[in-house]
Scaffold this motif. Structure first.
Motif, PDB file in Angstrom:
ATOM      1  N   PHE A 122       1.091  -1.461  -0.017  1.00  0.00           N
ATOM      2  CA  PHE A 122       0.044  -0.142   0.164  1.00  0.00           C
ATOM      3  C   PHE A 122       0.789   1.174   0.127  1.00  0.00           C
ATOM      4  N   ASP A 123       1.913   1.195  -0.147  1.00  0.00           N
ATOM      5  CA  ASP A 123       3.292   2.331   0.508  1.00  0.00           C
ATOM      6  C   ASP A 123       3.256   2.495  -1.170  1.00  0.00           C
ATOM      7  N   THR A 126       0.825   3.999  -3.193  1.00  0.00           N
ATOM      8  CA  THR A 126       0.482   5.895  -3.224  1.00  0.00           C
ATOM      9  C   THR A 126       1.793   7.061  -2.928  1.00  0.00           C
ATOM     10  N   SER A 127       2.771   7.084  -3.508  1.00  0.00           N
ATOM     11  CA  SER A 127       3.694   7.524  -3.164  1.00  0.00           C
ATOM     12  C   SER A 127       3.612   8.744  -4.527  1.00  0.00           C
ATOM     13  N   ASP A 128       3.914  10.030  -3.947  1.00  0.00           N
ATOM     14  CA  ASP A 128       4.241  11.431  -4.566  1.00  0.00           C
ATOM     15  C   ASP A 128       4.615  10.910  -6.034  1.00  0.00           C
ATOM     16  N   LEU A 131       1.177   9.766  -7.382  1.00  0.00           N
ATOM     17  CA  LEU A 131       0.448  10.589  -7.363  1.00  0.00           C
ATOM     18  C   LEU A 131       0.835  11.725  -8.695  1.00  0.00           C
ATOM     19  N   ALA A 136      -5.784  10.985  -8.197  1.00  0.00           N
ATOM     20  CA  ALA A 136      -5.987  10.688  -6.910  1.00  0.00           C
ATOM     21  C   ALA A 136      -7.304  10.210  -6.787  1.00  0.00           C
ATOM     22  N   GLU A 137      -8.197   9.694  -7.903  1.00  0.00           N
ATOM     23  CA  GLU A 137      -9.644   8.994  -7.555  1.00  0.00           C
ATOM     24  C   GLU A 137      -8.997   7.881  -7.963  1.00  0.00           C
ATOM     25  N   ILE A 139      -6.698   6.577  -7.728  1.00  0.00           N
ATOM     26  CA  ILE A 139      -5.770   5.881  -6.261  1.00  0.00           C
ATOM     27  C   ILE A 139      -6.573   4.922  -5.950  1.00  0.00           C
ATOM     28  N   VAL A 140      -6.771   5.792  -5.309  1.00  0.00           N
ATOM     29  CA  VAL A 140      -7.657   6.227  -4.305  1.00  0.00           C
ATOM     30  C   VAL A 140      -9.053   4.433  -4.193  1.00  0.00           C
TER      31      VAL A 140
ATOM     32  N   ALA B 136      -9.581  13.500  -3.018  1.00  0.00           N
ATOM     33  CA  ALA B 136      -8.789  12.072  -3.085  1.00  0.00           C
ATOM     34  C   ALA B 136      -7.546  12.384  -2.480  1.00  0.00           C
ATOM     35  N   GLU B 137      -7.015  13.412  -3.486  1.00  0.00           N
ATOM     36  CA  GLU B 137      -5.296  12.988  -3.244  1.00  0.00           C
ATOM     37  C   GLU B 137      -4.859  13.093  -1.311  1.00  0.00           C
ATOM     38  N   ILE B 139      -6.729  11.984   0.811  1.00  0.00           N
ATOM     39  CA  ILE B 139      -6.953  10.502   0.815  1.00  0.00           C
ATOM     40  C   ILE B 139      -5.633   9.432   0.869  1.00  0.00           C
ATOM     41  N   VAL B 140      -5.323   9.911  -0.474  1.00  0.00           N
ATOM     42  CA  VAL B 140      -3.540   9.050  -0.846  1.00  0.00           C
ATOM     43  C   VAL B 140      -2.358   9.469   0.138  1.00  0.00           C
ATOM     44  N   LYS B 141      -2.517  10.270   0.193  1.00  0.00           N
ATOM     45  CA  LYS B 141      -1.419  11.486   1.017  1.00  0.00           C
ATOM     46  C   LYS B 141      -1.376  10.441   2.519  1.00  0.00           C
ATOM     47  N   THR B 143      -2.723   7.974   3.749  1.00  0.00           N
ATOM     48  CA  THR B 143      -2.725   6.145   3.170  1.00  0.00           C
ATOM     49  C   THR B 143      -1.171   6.310   3.105  1.00  0.00           C
ATOM     50  N   ASN B 144      -0.233   6.796   2.340  1.00  0.00           N
ATOM     51  CA  ASN B 144       1.164   6.794   1.917  1.00  0.00           C
ATOM     52  C   ASN B 144       1.100   6.840   3.508  1.00  0.00           C
TER      53      ASN B 144
END
Lengths: 296, 296
Positions: A122-123, A126-128, A131, A136-137, A139-140, B136-137, B139-141, B143-144
């Motif tokens: 999960f890491d 979800t990295s920068d 992104l 982003a949606e 990715i979620v 969403a961004e 949420i990704v952040k 999660t990371n």
């Protein structure tokens, strides 16, 4: 590219993606990294990430972009093998032709390497960097697909059903439910993730999901057959372990001929489903067929 | 609201959030749900989700909105306790005054309940409902942040260091590094997640991170003291287990007086850091002080 070249192209992306991600983890203890790498980089078939990349490409995406997602599903698959081999579970000493993780590193490290592979799946998605590449949606959404397929409703419940099947309650429906959860959902998820990240339509996603379900079952039935009739030098673990552990499988209930027939039927069904996706499915069709007659 | 009312308000949100999420998981095997619920709903202190909610509120958010995120960090904390108690790890038979998960449900189920809690921590924070509420961004952040704090660079490496400390290599720096990774990072992450989800500025996030680091260490040092000097009816596990396991801790190296002094210093430091965040930190200050003198 022909089938072999595509396979090699995908596999190389995945192998280097996994190795790069692992070696880039900061502040990690050396023996943890070794234990994670021992199982992660031991040359599995990489079916799940290959499916993900192939579907991503089918819908117009570039497989190189989704390397981290492809790695994530292989990390989750690998964690499940490490934990599954532990003494309190299947107590398997051999995996992919080598001592299992807990034989090589001890139970504590095997447990923790599995935990780390699961968590870091999960890491990596979800990295920068991710992104910057993906909406982003999306990715979620794929993070949710992955956690849902691997978690309490999915793969973990499949493991629980597997542990619960015995002489008295064994029946085909229970076994098929177990296969679907333990193996099928993650394979289905791999295909879906590739498609979602390439902005496939809802209708297309429905077809991909259907294909994933069929191919997941096909894959598991071939595993059943290989466990009993496979060459242990080729499959990398002792053949007959299902017999030895008195495991109830589709094969043990329906016999070899019916199982082989079912595999052929599922292969044809999966190829048919791919026809609904239009042009460009040549690689996926060949993959489907070759999964049905694999020997390891 | 005064301190007690705020604590009860947060705790009630968390308890009902955890129970609701668990009972809403579809297609889950009954014994898996029981094993997950046994550890998840056994009345922990809920420090991590409380910190998350308090920081979220401090920066203008509504704690009710982040219940799933608060639950996710408690699910990860709970999985780590279940796996930590396993025979191949600390081999602890008692947790929160009850038999440990593997004593109550067997090792296989405890292993899998831990795996499911860890996996579903990422499911609960990526649902469609969450996508409707948060950017969403963001949420990704978060999660990371969560996977990074809990994974190979964080909590899992902390566990590995803990296993590796022995008579010969034990020293204060190694122990502090272990505390930071094993306990500190997840506590720090809780505070940060609450702040990120309330759109705190980068400067504010830096201060929150600093606070989290200090409070995480304070928390662990109090645990050391309670393990040796605590009332086992209050802490819910046998006191003296660190001594019995010949564990090397800050306390065992520096002694009780120096440890207590360090706890007081850290408490004051954490309160000072909160001053940099301006108005509205009364609850967090009281929490900081009460964590320093907790008896369980």
């Amino acid at each position: 590219m022909n089938y072999e070249s595509s396979m090699n192209f995908y596999k190389n992306l995945i192998e280097s993606g996994l190795a790069n991600y692992l070696s880039g983890i900061k502040n990690i203890e050396k023996n943890l990294m070794e234990s994670m790498g021992y199982s992660l980089l031991s040359g599995g078939k990489r079916i799940r990430p290959i499916l993900m990349m192939a579907f991503h490409e089918l819908f117009g995406g570039n497989p190189i972009d989704i390397i981290p997602f492809a790695c994530s599903i292989e990390m989750i698959h690998t964690y499940s093998l490490i934990h599954d081999d532990l003494p309190c579970m299947d107590n398997s000493n051999l995996r992919r032709g080598k001592p299992s993780n807990h034989i090589a590193f001890g139970e504590e490290l095997a447990l923790l390497a599995g935990d780390a592979l699961l968590t870091n799946a999960f890491d990596i998605i979800t990295s920068d960097k991710i992104l910057n590449l993906f909406n982003a949606e999306k990715i979620v959404k794929v993070t949710n697909l992955l956690s849902s397929a691997a978690g309490a409703s999915g793969m973990v419940s499949g493991q629980i059903i597997d542990l619960s099947i015995n002489e008295k309650n064994a029946n085909i429906n229970l076994i098929l439910d177990m296969y679907m959860k333990k193996t099928g959902l993650l394979i289905e998820c791999a295909a879906q993730m590739g498609a979602v990240l390439a902005n496939a339509s809802d209708e297309q996603l429905g077809i991909v999901k259907e294909y994933g379900r069929v191919i997941g079952l096909e894959f598991q039935l071939v595993d059943d057959v290989l466990d009993i009739y496979g060459d242990e030098n080729v499959i990398g673990k002792p053949s007959g372990s299902d017999n030895k552990n008195n495991k109830h499988t589709y094969l043990s209930i329906c016999g070899l001929e019916k199982t082989k027939e079912k595999i052929r039927d599922l292969t044809c069904e999966a190829v048919d489903i791919l026809n609904d996706l239009g042009e460009g499915t040549k690689f996926l069709k060949e993959l489907t067929v070759s999964l049905g007659c694999r020997v390891s």
